[in-house]
Design a protein around this motif. Structure first.
Motif, mmCIF file in Angstrom:
data_model
loop_
_atom_site.group_PDB
_atom_site.id
_atom_site.type_symbol
_atom_site.label_atom_id
_atom_site.label_comp_id
_atom_site.label_asym_id
_atom_site.label_seq_id
_atom_site.Cartn_x
_atom_site.Cartn_y
_atom_site.Cartn_z
ATOM 1 N N PHE A 35 1.189 -1.168 -0.137
ATOM 2 C CA PHE A 35 -0.063 -0.275 0.162
ATOM 3 C C PHE A 35 1.287 1.250 -0.407
ATOM 4 O O PHE A 35 1.806 1.617 0.649
ATOM 5 C CB PHE A 35 -0.647 0.224 1.382
ATOM 6 C CG PHE A 35 -1.753 1.391 0.981
ATOM 7 C CD1 PHE A 35 -2.980 1.229 0.227
ATOM 8 C CD2 PHE A 35 -1.874 2.376 2.054
ATOM 9 C CE1 PHE A 35 -3.754 2.366 0.797
ATOM 10 C CE2 PHE A 35 -2.814 3.212 2.084
ATOM 11 C CZ PHE A 35 -4.044 2.909 1.654
ATOM 12 N N LEU A 36 1.236 2.071 -1.703
ATOM 13 C CA LEU A 36 1.530 3.001 -1.414
ATOM 14 C C LEU A 36 0.908 4.618 -0.823
ATOM 15 O O LEU A 36 -0.345 5.032 -1.779
ATOM 16 C CB LEU A 36 2.577 3.320 -2.623
ATOM 17 C CG LEU A 36 3.719 4.672 -2.590
ATOM 18 C CD1 LEU A 36 4.828 3.934 -3.906
ATOM 19 C CD2 LEU A 36 2.586 5.466 -3.328
ATOM 20 N N ILE A 37 1.406 5.159 -0.113
ATOM 21 C CA ILE A 37 0.579 7.115 0.214
ATOM 22 C C ILE A 37 1.876 7.488 -0.022
ATOM 23 O O ILE A 37 3.277 7.901 0.277
ATOM 24 C CB ILE A 37 1.155 6.457 1.998
ATOM 25 C CG1 ILE A 37 0.195 5.504 2.396
ATOM 26 C CG2 ILE A 37 0.367 7.615 2.617
ATOM 27 C CD1 ILE A 37 -0.787 5.506 3.771
ATOM 28 N N SER A 38 1.097 8.529 -0.212
ATOM 29 C CA SER A 38 2.263 9.621 -1.841
ATOM 30 C C SER A 38 0.900 10.500 -1.349
ATOM 31 O O SER A 38 0.456 10.531 -1.436
ATOM 32 C CB SER A 38 2.990 9.181 -2.742
ATOM 33 O OG SER A 38 3.864 10.376 -3.076
ATOM 34 N N THR A 63 -1.264 -0.773 -4.471
ATOM 35 C CA THR A 63 -1.862 -0.367 -4.772
ATOM 36 C C THR A 63 -2.127 1.078 -3.842
ATOM 37 O O THR A 63 -1.300 1.172 -2.963
ATOM 38 C CB THR A 63 -3.319 -0.546 -2.938
ATOM 39 O OG1 THR A 63 -4.465 -1.712 -3.068
ATOM 40 C CG2 THR A 63 -5.103 0.168 -3.073
ATOM 41 N N THR A 64 -2.939 2.231 -4.017
ATOM 42 C CA THR A 64 -1.719 3.921 -3.998
ATOM 43 C C THR A 64 -3.384 4.164 -3.095
ATOM 44 O O THR A 64 -4.197 4.464 -3.066
ATOM 45 C CB THR A 64 -1.517 4.561 -5.178
ATOM 46 O OG1 THR A 64 -2.473 4.916 -6.021
ATOM 47 C CG2 THR A 64 -0.094 3.962 -5.866
ATOM 48 N N TYR A 65 -2.582 5.506 -1.864
ATOM 49 C CA TYR A 65 -3.535 6.396 -1.434
ATOM 50 C C TYR A 65 -2.838 7.656 -2.013
ATOM 51 O O TYR A 65 -1.636 7.654 -1.767
ATOM 52 C CB TYR A 65 -3.433 6.415 0.006
ATOM 53 C CG TYR A 65 -4.716 7.505 0.478
ATOM 54 C CD1 TYR A 65 -6.217 7.827 0.167
ATOM 55 C CD2 TYR A 65 -3.633 8.540 1.778
ATOM 56 C CE1 TYR A 65 -6.359 8.200 0.850
ATOM 57 C CE2 TYR A 65 -4.051 9.396 2.065
ATOM 58 C CZ TYR A 65 -5.820 9.592 1.899
ATOM 59 O OH TYR A 65 -6.220 10.679 2.451
ATOM 60 N N LEU A 66 -2.932 8.809 -2.428
ATOM 61 C CA LEU A 66 -2.100 9.563 -3.090
ATOM 62 C C LEU A 66 -2.947 11.065 -2.716
ATOM 63 O O LEU A 66 -2.534 12.388 -3.090
ATOM 64 C CB LEU A 66 -2.193 9.491 -4.813
ATOM 65 C CG LEU A 66 -1.653 8.830 -4.931
ATOM 66 C CD1 LEU A 66 -1.465 9.040 -6.443
ATOM 67 C CD2 LEU A 66 -0.513 7.691 -4.559
ATOM 68 N N ASP A 67 -3.673 11.313 -1.784
ATOM 69 C CA ASP A 67 -4.284 12.548 -1.394
ATOM 70 C C ASP A 67 -3.901 12.894 0.393
ATOM 71 O O ASP A 67 -4.270 13.643 0.380
ATOM 72 C CB ASP A 67 -5.642 12.138 -1.259
ATOM 73 C CG ASP A 67 -6.893 12.171 -2.311
ATOM 74 O OD1 ASP A 67 -5.910 12.667 -3.820
ATOM 75 O OD2 ASP A 67 -7.519 11.388 -1.867
ATOM 76 N N VAL A 68 -2.448 12.513 0.221
ATOM 77 C CA VAL A 68 -1.910 13.166 1.650
ATOM 78 C C VAL A 68 -1.894 14.889 1.420
ATOM 79 O O VAL A 68 -1.228 15.094 0.272
ATOM 80 C CB VAL A 68 -0.528 12.250 1.892
ATOM 81 C CG1 VAL A 68 0.131 13.737 2.744
ATOM 82 C CG2 VAL A 68 -1.065 10.865 2.639
ATOM 83 N N ILE A 69 -1.870 15.529 2.251
ATOM 84 C CA ILE A 69 -2.445 17.162 1.935
ATOM 85 C C ILE A 69 -0.877 17.551 3.199
ATOM 86 O O ILE A 69 -0.524 16.878 4.273
ATOM 87 C CB ILE A 69 -3.284 17.582 2.512
ATOM 88 C CG1 ILE A 69 -3.988 17.272 3.797
ATOM 89 C CG2 ILE A 69 -4.623 17.475 1.845
ATOM 90 C CD1 ILE A 69 -4.706 17.976 4.065
ATOM 91 N N LEU A 83 -9.192 2.193 3.499
ATOM 92 C CA LEU A 83 -8.465 1.777 2.343
ATOM 93 C C LEU A 83 -6.935 0.226 2.274
ATOM 94 O O LEU A 83 -7.375 -0.699 1.583
ATOM 95 C CB LEU A 83 -7.863 2.660 1.056
ATOM 96 C CG LEU A 83 -7.541 2.157 -0.222
ATOM 97 C CD1 LEU A 83 -8.329 1.704 -1.278
ATOM 98 C CD2 LEU A 83 -6.775 3.339 -1.662
ATOM 99 N N TYR A 84 -6.810 0.556 3.247
ATOM 100 C CA TYR A 84 -5.706 -0.141 3.484
ATOM 101 C C TYR A 84 -5.890 -1.758 4.293
ATOM 102 O O TYR A 84 -6.004 -2.635 3.706
ATOM 103 C CB TYR A 84 -4.273 0.265 4.728
ATOM 104 C CG TYR A 84 -3.365 -1.130 4.705
ATOM 105 C CD1 TYR A 84 -1.764 -1.150 4.749
ATOM 106 C CD2 TYR A 84 -4.595 -1.566 5.989
ATOM 107 C CE1 TYR A 84 -1.483 -1.965 4.620
ATOM 108 C CE2 TYR A 84 -2.914 -2.564 6.452
ATOM 109 C CZ TYR A 84 -2.270 -2.701 5.718
ATOM 110 O OH TYR A 84 -0.971 -3.865 6.138
#
Length: 269
Positions: A35-38, A63-69, A83-84
């Motif tokens: 799970f890639l977080i960026s 799987t990616t989560y790309l909405d980090v602010i 999501l994870y």
């Protein structure tokens, strides 16, 4: 000399092109789905795609989560944690600066122990090892890949809170200077000064030790020698390597000696 303690619990890969070692690290860790977080900024300039291609070419699902602010919020942490759990991954890859790494640590906590992320605010509230994290920093500044802190913003109360536990240390860190060689000059400068201040505050800390002093001294040497050259020319390979290593050593130093007034004042500001 007063008593002190330290441990080096992580596996760190450093060097130009070391990002390509990622598939082997994942396989050695038994990771078949990550799970890639960026964030969207790194997606826009192609860094996320570069990393996901390396992962997929190694035969590993991603799987990616790309909405980090910037200054990531509880909402972001909860979205990423949901999501994870849904995707079935077993390892987290934290790609970026301090914000993706902070979110990754928080997701690792919630995914392992549940509850609300505010339950873990403060010192040593995490009861055990969290989900394995592989940290891939894209700035030479935060040192989050080797620190025990995660800073999250509570939108309702309008303040930042810290989770401090050595259980949140990433299991692996990949320090590839190529990932910082396209940073804008302003980002290189801000992150570099941040890393330098980490080393200075750790060195002056009342909780410093011969171990943390050694790391801080080397960090100040590397950053002092390379910061101006790196800002002038981010494609300068030697300067980029010096900044990446210096930032990492500064992170190790303050992970054990803590910080001081500069960072304390930055939170309310």
């Amino acid at each position: 000399m007063k008593d002190f303690s330290f441990k080096i619990p992580q596996n760190i890969e450093f060097g130009i092109g070391s990002l390509n070692k990622l598939p082997n690290i994942l396989k050695n860790n038994g990771s078949q789905h990550v799970f890639l977080i960026s964030d969207r900024g790194l997606e826009k300039i192609g860094v996320v795609n570069k990393v996901t291609e390396i992962i997929k070419n190694g035969g590993i699902n991603c799987t990616t989560y790309l909405d980090v602010i910037p200054n990531p919020t509880i909402t972001v942490v909860n979205e990423a944690a949901a999501l994870y759990k849904e995707c079935g991954a077993t390892t987290i890859i934290a790609l970026g600066g301090g914000s993706p790494l902070d979110v990754s640590k928080a997701v690792g906590i919630l995914s392992k122990f549940g509850g609300k992320i505010t339950d873990y605010e403060g010192l040593n509230k995490v009861p055990g090892a969290i989900v394995p994290i592989i940290a891939i920093p894209t700035t030479a500044g935060t040192g989050s890949e080797v620190t025990a802190s995660s800073v999250i913003t509570d939108e309702d109360k309008n303040y930042k809170f810290s989770i401090v536990s050595y259980e949140t240390l990433p299991k692996y860190a990949i320090l590839d200077p190529e990932l910082i060689m396209t940073a804008p000059a302003s980002i290189a400068a801000a992150c570099g000064v941040d890393a330098l201040i980490h080393a200075i505050e750790a060195y002056l800390s009342k909780q410093s030790s011969p171990f943390s002093d050694a790391m801080a001294e080397k960090a100040m040497e590397l950053i002092g020698k390379n910061l101006r050259n790196f800002i002038k020319d981010r494609a300068n390979e030697e300067a980029a390597c010096g900044m990446m290593a210096g930032s990492n050593f500064a992170g190790i130093s303050f992970a054990w000696a803590r910080l001081g007034n500069v960072h304390a004042m930055s939170h309310p500001v």
